[in-house]
Design an enzyme around this catalytic site. Structure first.
Site, PDB file in Angstrom:
ATOM      1  N   ARG A  33       7.963  48.771   0.328  1.00  0.00           N
ATOM      2  CA  ARG A  33       6.811  49.630   0.617  1.00  0.00           C
ATOM      3  C   ARG A  33       5.534  48.807   0.825  1.00  0.00           C
ATOM      4  NH1 ARG A  33       7.664  53.228  -4.125  1.00  0.00           N
ATOM      5  NH2 ARG A  33       9.481  54.511  -3.687  1.00  0.00           N
ATOM      6  N   ARG A  37       0.541  53.571   1.304  1.00  0.00           N
ATOM      7  CA  ARG A  37      -0.707  54.258   0.961  1.00  0.00           C
ATOM      8  C   ARG A  37      -1.743  53.398   0.260  1.00  0.00           C
ATOM      9  NH1 ARG A  37       1.590  59.403  -2.095  1.00  0.00           N
ATOM     10  NH2 ARG A  37       3.289  57.944  -2.515  1.00  0.00           N
ATOM     11  N   TYR A 158      20.132  63.116  -2.811  1.00  0.00           N
ATOM     12  CA  TYR A 158      19.073  63.908  -2.180  1.00  0.00           C
ATOM     13  C   TYR A 158      19.657  65.138  -1.488  1.00  0.00           C
ATOM     14  CZ  TYR A 158      14.997  60.801  -2.660  1.00  0.00           C
ATOM     15  OH  TYR A 158      13.939  60.089  -3.146  1.00  0.00           O
TER      16      TYR A 158
END
Length: 351
Positions: A33, A37, A158
């Site tokens: 990642r 963000r 998931y």
């Protein structure tokens, strides 16, 4: 037009050489990642586009992939995508709900649902391959590009739970109560992921990582019985692809030996087990990746330095160590601490 400065050969090759257990000038470092963000550049784009829109638009995916490479002296880029992308063309309804993460409103709960799941070959995700090709051009040889996919268990959890889970009750109910259905589902995912990763490699990925993010919820016995054969089939299916494969999971201290046996040129290690202990379990004939706690990057820089130094000390200068976090960079991580950690790895491990 600003010219791209080509990285020296040592940086171009450092990551790939380490994947193969070869000696390097300094320990390579990249972060899961690393595009995300915590970076203002990413947040500006994210304010205009949904996650799925960014994943499905090659120009945007390439731009996001390049953001940390343009900002930090990282030793590898990883394509911006999401592990759940294969679920949509297979017939599941995927959306990213604000504050909730991924949500699947038609989860797999029985044999009929598993049977309806489409067996795709990866061509339905051509936008990922286009993003890889475009990013390779933009990288212009500066650092290698990593492709990736979610591992069968993580995708299955998931798909069955309908999103994230703490206890994986529905997933384990299928495993224990309907093992034939479970293995049929895992076989479908294994075939899809093998084709998908092969297409990424053909598009230009120079290494691939298999993310088994949630496999740590299993006991060693359950991993061996319900997961290991399906991961091994992916690894075997990519053996002739000619690029390193990184096999990563979290909470995996109890199954590191089994993960090694399932396969992978590099075994990723999370922060819950000391690196030297993990490497002894995996075997020194295999490369390892890890394993700084992502929350460490919120601490003061002297503490980051202490912990980076400890991991490097545990690696002992042995060829085959790739420095990474034990999972992905968290939102709101101080950018200057990310930069400091990268610089520390390179400085403290210089040969």
């Amino acid at each position: 037009m600003q010219s791209i400065v080509t990285a020296p050969p040592s940086r171009q090759n450092r990551f790939l050489r380490a994947c193969l257990g070869e000696a390097v000038d300094t320990t390579p470092v990249w972060f899961m990642r690393q595009a995300g963000r915590y970076m203002a550049e990413y947040r500006r784009l994210r304010a205009k586009h949904s996650i799925l829109e960014m994943c499905k638009t090659p120009e945007l995916a390439a731009e996001v992939t390049m953001q940390p490479i343009d900002r930090f002296p990282l030793d590898a880029a990883i394509i911006f995508a999401d592990i759940l992308l294969p679920l949509e063309p297979m017939g599941l309804h995927l959306e990213f709900a604000e504050g909730e993460g991924p949500v699947i409103d038609n989860p797999l709960r029985d044999a009929a649902a598993v049977d309806r799941l489409k067996q795709i070959d990866g061509s339905e995700l051509q936008f990922v391959m286009d993003a890889i090709s475009l990013t390779r051009k933009r990288l212009s040889g500066r650092v290698p590009l990593i492709g990736f996919a979610g591992a069968p268990f993580t995708l299955a959890s998931y798909a069955i739970e309908g999103g994230g889970s703490r206890n994986y009750i529905h997933t384990k109910q299928m495993m224990y109560g309907e093992p034939k259905v479970w293995h049929a589902l895992m076989e479908k995912f294994s075939k899809v992921l093998t084709s998908y990763l092969r297409r990424q490699i053909e598009a230009g990925a120079q290494a691939v990582q298999l993310f088994d993010s949630w496999v740590g919820c299993l006991s060693a016995g359950d991993y061996v019985e319900y997961v290991k054969p399906h991961v091994r089939s992916i690894v075997e299916g990519l053996k002739d692809a000619g690029v390193p494969l990184i096999h990563f999971g979290t909470g995996t201290a109890a199954i590191l030996k089994d993960m090694r046996e399932a396969g992978g040129d590099v075994i990723g290690v999370d922060w819950r087990v000391p690196l030297d202990q993990a490497w002894n379990t995996i075997g020194h004939d295999r490369a390892v990746q890890g394993n700084l706690d992502p929350v460490t990057l919120f601490g003061p820089i002297p503490e980051i330095e202490r912990r980076v130094a400890d991991i490097l000390r545990r690696a002992g200068g042995r060829p085959g160590h790739i420095f990474n976090l034990g999972h992905g960079i968290l939102p709101n991580t101080p950018v200057e601490h990310v930069a400091a950690a990268i610089d520390l790895v390179h400085k403290l491990s210089a040969r």
